[in-house]
Design an enzyme around this catalytic site. Structure first.
Site, mmCIF file in Angstrom:
data_model
loop_
_atom_site.group_PDB
_atom_site.id
_atom_site.type_symbol
_atom_site.label_atom_id
_atom_site.label_comp_id
_atom_site.label_asym_id
_atom_site.label_seq_id
_atom_site.Cartn_x
_atom_site.Cartn_y
_atom_site.Cartn_z
ATOM 1 N N SER A 13 36.530 48.906 48.013
ATOM 2 C CA SER A 13 37.745 50.236 48.611
ATOM 3 C C SER A 13 38.612 50.988 46.910
ATOM 4 O O SER A 13 39.076 51.964 47.246
ATOM 5 C CB SER A 13 38.730 49.353 49.303
ATOM 6 O OG SER A 13 39.392 48.359 48.453
ATOM 7 N N LYS A 15 40.778 48.570 44.978
ATOM 8 C CA LYS A 15 41.936 48.048 44.874
ATOM 9 C C LYS A 15 42.191 47.616 43.084
ATOM 10 O O LYS A 15 43.198 47.909 42.552
ATOM 11 C CB LYS A 15 41.645 46.145 44.933
ATOM 12 C CG LYS A 15 41.564 46.790 47.126
ATOM 13 C CD LYS A 15 41.493 44.913 47.749
ATOM 14 C CE LYS A 15 40.473 44.301 46.323
ATOM 15 N NZ LYS A 15 39.112 45.024 47.242
ATOM 16 N N SER A 16 41.236 47.465 42.612
ATOM 17 C CA SER A 16 41.010 46.740 41.043
ATOM 18 C C SER A 16 41.325 48.001 40.056
ATOM 19 O O SER A 16 41.768 48.455 39.371
ATOM 20 C CB SER A 16 39.422 46.267 40.661
ATOM 21 O OG SER A 16 39.327 45.080 40.598
ATOM 22 N N THR A 35 40.565 34.647 37.833
ATOM 23 C CA THR A 35 40.287 34.548 38.346
ATOM 24 C C THR A 35 38.560 33.871 38.439
ATOM 25 O O THR A 35 38.792 32.958 39.114
ATOM 26 C CB THR A 35 41.350 33.787 39.442
ATOM 27 O OG1 THR A 35 40.444 35.376 40.702
ATOM 28 C CG2 THR A 35 42.386 34.294 39.419
ATOM 29 N N HIS A 52 33.552 45.540 35.327
ATOM 30 C CA HIS A 52 35.786 45.130 35.486
ATOM 31 C C HIS A 52 36.002 45.774 33.807
ATOM 32 O O HIS A 52 36.914 45.966 33.052
ATOM 33 C CB HIS A 52 35.761 44.095 36.418
ATOM 34 C CG HIS A 52 36.117 44.351 37.516
ATOM 35 N ND1 HIS A 52 37.444 44.068 38.452
ATOM 36 C CD2 HIS A 52 34.753 43.945 38.515
ATOM 37 C CE1 HIS A 52 37.069 43.952 39.398
ATOM 38 N NE2 HIS A 52 36.087 44.724 39.404
ATOM 39 N N ARG A 56 38.080 48.118 31.191
ATOM 40 C CA ARG A 56 39.791 47.670 31.000
ATOM 41 C C ARG A 56 40.145 48.326 29.829
ATOM 42 O O ARG A 56 38.393 47.981 28.903
ATOM 43 C CB ARG A 56 38.947 46.565 31.408
ATOM 44 C CG ARG A 56 39.766 46.330 31.854
ATOM 45 C CD ARG A 56 40.392 44.741 32.199
ATOM 46 N NE ARG A 56 39.705 43.642 31.260
ATOM 47 C CZ ARG A 56 38.780 42.075 32.313
ATOM 48 N NH1 ARG A 56 38.679 42.611 33.393
ATOM 49 N NH2 ARG A 56 38.104 41.542 31.888
#
Length: 187
Positions: A13, A15-16, A35, A52, A56
């Site tokens: 969606s 979120k990250s 996690t 991901h 960053r």
């Protein structure tokens, strides 16, 4: 004084990405708590982790903490922003714990969240919008994650629902139904 933000929504969606946007806008040094960790058996999962990582900024510090999240948060320096991605993976990692140990772990996490002198952004998956899982472990995961996100939402300054690439601030748009003092027991 700390600030707590919860971001929740369905898979893929955004979120990250929204959590990363908020972390960047904090103008503080960012510590990313993953996690999850890479798996030698699951290349598709490793690809997701890589995606991901590539988003960053290089100056962000990354720490992997699949089990002891409260402990990891106690080691966060003041005046930083910590991004925890994700609570669903953390819950899955601890699914084998018995109910008493789970409740103790969650109580420790909630207590820790309230005393950490940093901005904390949590990412959590929404799992309860579909059919009731056919297996006990699926129901346990859904119930634990749902209750955990409700408890964090009750103490959060901001709660976002992200879906289809759009973020809604539920604290501005909605009405809370749980008591901060009594905790959340679920449906």
């Amino acid at each position: 004084m700390n600030k707590v933000i919860l971001i929740t929504g369905p898979a893929r969606s955004g979120k990250s990405e929204w959590s990363e946007t908020l972390a960047k806008s904090s103008k503080k040094p960012v510590i990313y708590i993953a996690t999850s960790s890479q798996s030698i058996d699951d290349q598709e999962w490793n690809l997701r982790i890589q995606q991901h990582q590539q988003r960053r900024p290089p100056e962000w510090e990354t720490r992997e903490e699949p089990f002891f999240l409260a402990n990891a948060l106690t080691r966060i320096p003041a005046n930083t922003c910590v991004l925890v991605d994700s609570l669903g993976t953390w819950v899955a990692n601890l699914l084998e714990t018995d109910e008493q140990e789970w409740n103790s772990t969650v109580a420790e996490l909630i207590k820790t969240i309230t005393v950490v002198a940093a901005e904390i952004i949590f990412v959590a998956e929404e799992t309860g919008w579909g059919v009731v899982p056919a297996y006990a472990s699926g129901r346990l995961f859904r119930d634990r994650l749902g209750n955990l996100t409700r408890r964090i939402a009750a103490i959060a300054d901001e709660v976002y629902l992200v879906t289809a690439g759009y973020a809604l601030n539920l604290k501005k748009l909605g009405e809370g139904i749980g008591s901060r003092e009594q905790g959340i027991s679920g449906d």
